[in-house]
Design a protein around this motif. Structure first.
Motif, PDB file in Angstrom:
ATOM      1  N   LYS A 196       0.911  -1.177  -0.042  1.00  0.00           N
ATOM      2  CA  LYS A 196      -0.039  -0.052  -0.027  1.00  0.00           C
ATOM      3  C   LYS A 196       1.101   1.254  -0.061  1.00  0.00           C
ATOM      4  O   LYS A 196       1.478   1.449   0.767  1.00  0.00           O
ATOM      5  CB  LYS A 196      -1.006   0.105   1.166  1.00  0.00           C
ATOM      6  CG  LYS A 196      -1.946  -1.017   1.058  1.00  0.00           C
ATOM      7  CD  LYS A 196      -2.938  -0.851   2.164  1.00  0.00           C
ATOM      8  CE  LYS A 196      -4.331  -1.937   2.099  1.00  0.00           C
ATOM      9  NZ  LYS A 196      -5.191  -1.582   2.971  1.00  0.00           N
ATOM     10  N   ILE A 197       0.608   1.965  -0.978  1.00  0.00           N
ATOM     11  CA  ILE A 197       1.389   3.298  -1.121  1.00  0.00           C
ATOM     12  C   ILE A 197       0.755   4.479  -0.490  1.00  0.00           C
ATOM     13  O   ILE A 197      -0.626   4.507  -0.657  1.00  0.00           O
ATOM     14  CB  ILE A 197       1.780   3.724  -2.608  1.00  0.00           C
ATOM     15  CG1 ILE A 197       2.666   2.783  -3.266  1.00  0.00           C
ATOM     16  CG2 ILE A 197       2.351   4.976  -2.684  1.00  0.00           C
ATOM     17  CD1 ILE A 197       2.807   2.834  -4.669  1.00  0.00           C
ATOM     18  N   PRO A 198       1.380   5.116   0.377  1.00  0.00           N
ATOM     19  CA  PRO A 198       0.605   6.296   1.171  1.00  0.00           C
ATOM     20  C   PRO A 198      -0.360   7.268   0.025  1.00  0.00           C
ATOM     21  O   PRO A 198       0.370   7.350  -1.143  1.00  0.00           O
ATOM     22  CB  PRO A 198       1.602   6.992   1.646  1.00  0.00           C
ATOM     23  CG  PRO A 198       2.621   6.099   2.327  1.00  0.00           C
ATOM     24  CD  PRO A 198       2.886   5.141   0.601  1.00  0.00           C
ATOM     25  N   LYS A 251       3.725  15.235  -9.139  1.00  0.00           N
ATOM     26  CA  LYS A 251       5.036  14.935  -9.485  1.00  0.00           C
ATOM     27  C   LYS A 251       6.074  14.654  -8.513  1.00  0.00           C
ATOM     28  O   LYS A 251       6.833  13.576  -8.303  1.00  0.00           O
ATOM     29  CB  LYS A 251       5.685  15.587 -10.520  1.00  0.00           C
ATOM     30  CG  LYS A 251       6.776  15.438 -11.225  1.00  0.00           C
ATOM     31  CD  LYS A 251       7.185  16.333 -12.248  1.00  0.00           C
ATOM     32  CE  LYS A 251       8.475  15.897 -13.062  1.00  0.00           C
ATOM     33  NZ  LYS A 251       9.065  16.798 -14.060  1.00  0.00           N
ATOM     34  N   SER A 252       6.338  15.597  -7.537  1.00  0.00           N
ATOM     35  CA  SER A 252       7.130  15.615  -6.426  1.00  0.00           C
ATOM     36  C   SER A 252       6.606  14.521  -5.525  1.00  0.00           C
ATOM     37  O   SER A 252       7.687  13.461  -5.056  1.00  0.00           O
ATOM     38  CB  SER A 252       7.095  17.047  -5.530  1.00  0.00           C
ATOM     39  OG  SER A 252       7.771  17.050  -4.419  1.00  0.00           O
ATOM     40  N   TYR A 253       5.471  14.027  -5.325  1.00  0.00           N
ATOM     41  CA  TYR A 253       4.879  13.058  -4.455  1.00  0.00           C
ATOM     42  C   TYR A 253       5.315  11.689  -5.085  1.00  0.00           C
ATOM     43  O   TYR A 253       5.826  11.016  -4.441  1.00  0.00           O
ATOM     44  CB  TYR A 253       3.419  13.092  -4.261  1.00  0.00           C
ATOM     45  CG  TYR A 253       2.806  11.560  -4.086  1.00  0.00           C
ATOM     46  CD1 TYR A 253       2.659  11.317  -2.740  1.00  0.00           C
ATOM     47  CD2 TYR A 253       1.992  11.103  -5.062  1.00  0.00           C
ATOM     48  CE1 TYR A 253       2.131  10.214  -2.393  1.00  0.00           C
ATOM     49  CE2 TYR A 253       1.343   9.873  -4.815  1.00  0.00           C
ATOM     50  CZ  TYR A 253       1.205   9.456  -3.410  1.00  0.00           C
ATOM     51  OH  TYR A 253       0.806   8.354  -3.401  1.00  0.00           O
ATOM     52  N   LYS A 254       5.093  11.712  -6.637  1.00  0.00           N
ATOM     53  CA  LYS A 254       5.428  10.287  -7.093  1.00  0.00           C
ATOM     54  C   LYS A 254       6.980  10.025  -6.879  1.00  0.00           C
ATOM     55  O   LYS A 254       7.429   8.840  -6.697  1.00  0.00           O
ATOM     56  CB  LYS A 254       5.164  10.361  -8.386  1.00  0.00           C
ATOM     57  CG  LYS A 254       3.560  10.239  -8.812  1.00  0.00           C
ATOM     58  CD  LYS A 254       3.193  10.265 -10.100  1.00  0.00           C
ATOM     59  CE  LYS A 254       1.540  10.333 -10.456  1.00  0.00           C
ATOM     60  NZ  LYS A 254       1.278  10.439 -11.924  1.00  0.00           N
ATOM     61  N   GLU A 255       8.015  11.254  -7.100  1.00  0.00           N
ATOM     62  CA  GLU A 255       9.448  11.185  -7.112  1.00  0.00           C
ATOM     63  C   GLU A 255       9.734  10.577  -5.614  1.00  0.00           C
ATOM     64  O   GLU A 255      10.670   9.779  -5.342  1.00  0.00           O
ATOM     65  CB  GLU A 255       9.902  12.325  -7.602  1.00  0.00           C
ATOM     66  CG  GLU A 255       9.755  12.568  -8.982  1.00  0.00           C
ATOM     67  CD  GLU A 255      10.206  14.057  -9.539  1.00  0.00           C
ATOM     68  OE1 GLU A 255      10.511  14.783  -8.322  1.00  0.00           O
ATOM     69  OE2 GLU A 255      10.231  14.385 -10.663  1.00  0.00           O
TER      70      GLU A 255
END
Length: 389
Positions: free
Chosen positions: A175-177, A276-280
């Motif tokens: 599970k990804i936050p 984008k920042s969250y995914k990185e």
């Protein structure tokens, strides 16, 4: 030997499926995202339902046999397979054809609200609406959650049960936050407060004004000084010295809508940047081991299995270890389709070099998430790339 390009079932299959799914998607966008008059809507719904049935017919007509050797399935997929054997998946209900719709305010689990047109007969959501397109939207009646068709209830019930299986198998693993929507909104609006649109304004300060439409048409109106909206007209008999009233100022509302438009564009850009920042960040945490992700699906664990290594070697040998697009050394085995992952029919797989493989995925991704190139299109696409270089 090599990949059997001639008389390959994927040639017609992919082209037919892309055709009907393209029509289906376009009609869905028109029906859900735009305002369509009732007579036209019925015709479009019938075309959409027909395209959906044609897509299913294409899929049902081309079911290749899964292989019986080197079969691999992840823990989650095995559980879902057992679930589907006991509880077969119901058909997705057709879009409603009723013509009696009304605007409702739907509140979701996260307390966000959306304006929708709800069918008064079966409770289906017919289309979504922007809040700034509806006057006094906050006063709309609540969405009727208990008004549903039996087939909609059954369909949702099946998916809820399936989600319970997923939650039980994965637990906290895999599970990804979630992206922090509330935090982003609070931070952005603290720096750049959201302007109140004319459709949301409570009109705290008003003024009686004289409004001239043309040489022969004028009226007395109450105008909001905050948003500039024409709230209501007043009988000229009730106002003395009407020609001494201040003029109605249409530029106030124009400026407010422009300010809202600028704000939403800035918000959208900031949101894209934050996502984008969250995914990185998530990616870096996974790579560093700070975030432990355990994918218990076949897709997540298959490529590390001995079953995939055996399958991959067999396909490379079949294709003479040559890229089937450019004839250079093959470096990977590409999935033409993922329908039978873990137990692919050999026709599902084709050997490619890394350059051709990247070319294929880049093109497919540019065309949409479910777009697939046929085997001969892969050869044609890569041939054009070689010509360009």
């Amino acid at each position: 030997m090599s990949y059997p390009f001639d008389e390959n079932p994927f040639e017609k299959y992919f082209i037919d499926l892309r055709h009907w799914r393209g029509i289906e998607l376009e009609l869905y966008r028109i029906l859900v995202r735009t305002t369509v008059s009732d007579p036209n809507r019925r015709e479009l719904v019938e075309k959409f339902n027909n395209a959906k049935k044609k897509s299913k017919r294409v899929i049902d007509s081309n079911q290749l046999t899964p292989r019986e050797i080197d079969v691999y399935q992840g823990e989650l997929d095995l559980a879902l397979e057992r679930f589907k054997a006991e509880f077969p998946q119901p058909e997705k209900p057709d879009l409603c054809l009723h013509e009696n719709h009304s605007l409702k305010l739907k509140t979701h689990a996260d307390n966000t609200t959306h304006i929708v047109s709800q069918c008064s007969s079966c409770g289906c959501i017919v289309k979504d609406h922007r809040k700034d397109s509806i006057i006094n939207w906050e006063n709309l009646p609540s969405f009727k959650e208990d008004l549903k068709r039996d087939e909609d209830i059954e369909y949702q019930r099946w998916w809820n049960l399936r989600n319970q299986i997923i939650d039980r198998i994965t637990g906290e693993d895999g599970k990804i936050p979630n992206f922090d929507w509330d935090g982003f909104n609070a931070e952005y609006e603290s720096k750049k407060p959201k302007p109140i649109s004319p459709s949301e304004c409570k009109h705290p300060e008003t003024l009686i004004t004289y409004r001239q439409y043309d040489e022969k048409s004028n009226c007395i109106v109450i105008q909001c000084l905050e948003c500039g909206k024409h709230i209501k007209s007043i009988s000229k008999k009730k106002v003395e010295n009407i020609y001494q009233l201040p003029d109605f100022d249409p530029t106030i509302e124009e400026r407010r809508w422009k300010a809202c438009d600028i704000w939403y564009k800035g918000y959208s850009q900031a949101l894209d940047k934050a996502k984008k920042s969250y995914k990185e960040k998530i990616y870096q945490e996974i790579v560093s081991g700070e975030l432990k992700i355990v994918d218990k699906t076949t897709f997540g664990s298959y490529y590390e299995s001995s079953e995939w290594q055996k399958t991959r070697s067999r396909i490379l040998v079949r294709d003479g270890r040559k890229c089937q697009a450019c004839n250079e050394k093959a470096e990977c085995v590409h999935h033409l389709i993922y329908d039978r992952i873990g137990k692919e029919n050999d026709l599902d797989l084709i050997s490619l070099c890394n350059s051709c493989h990247n070319e294929v995925h880049t093109y497919q991704n540019s065309m949409g998430p479910s777009y697939r190139l046929t085997p001969n299109e892969i050869k044609s696409l890569v041939f054009k790339r070689i010509q360009r270089t």
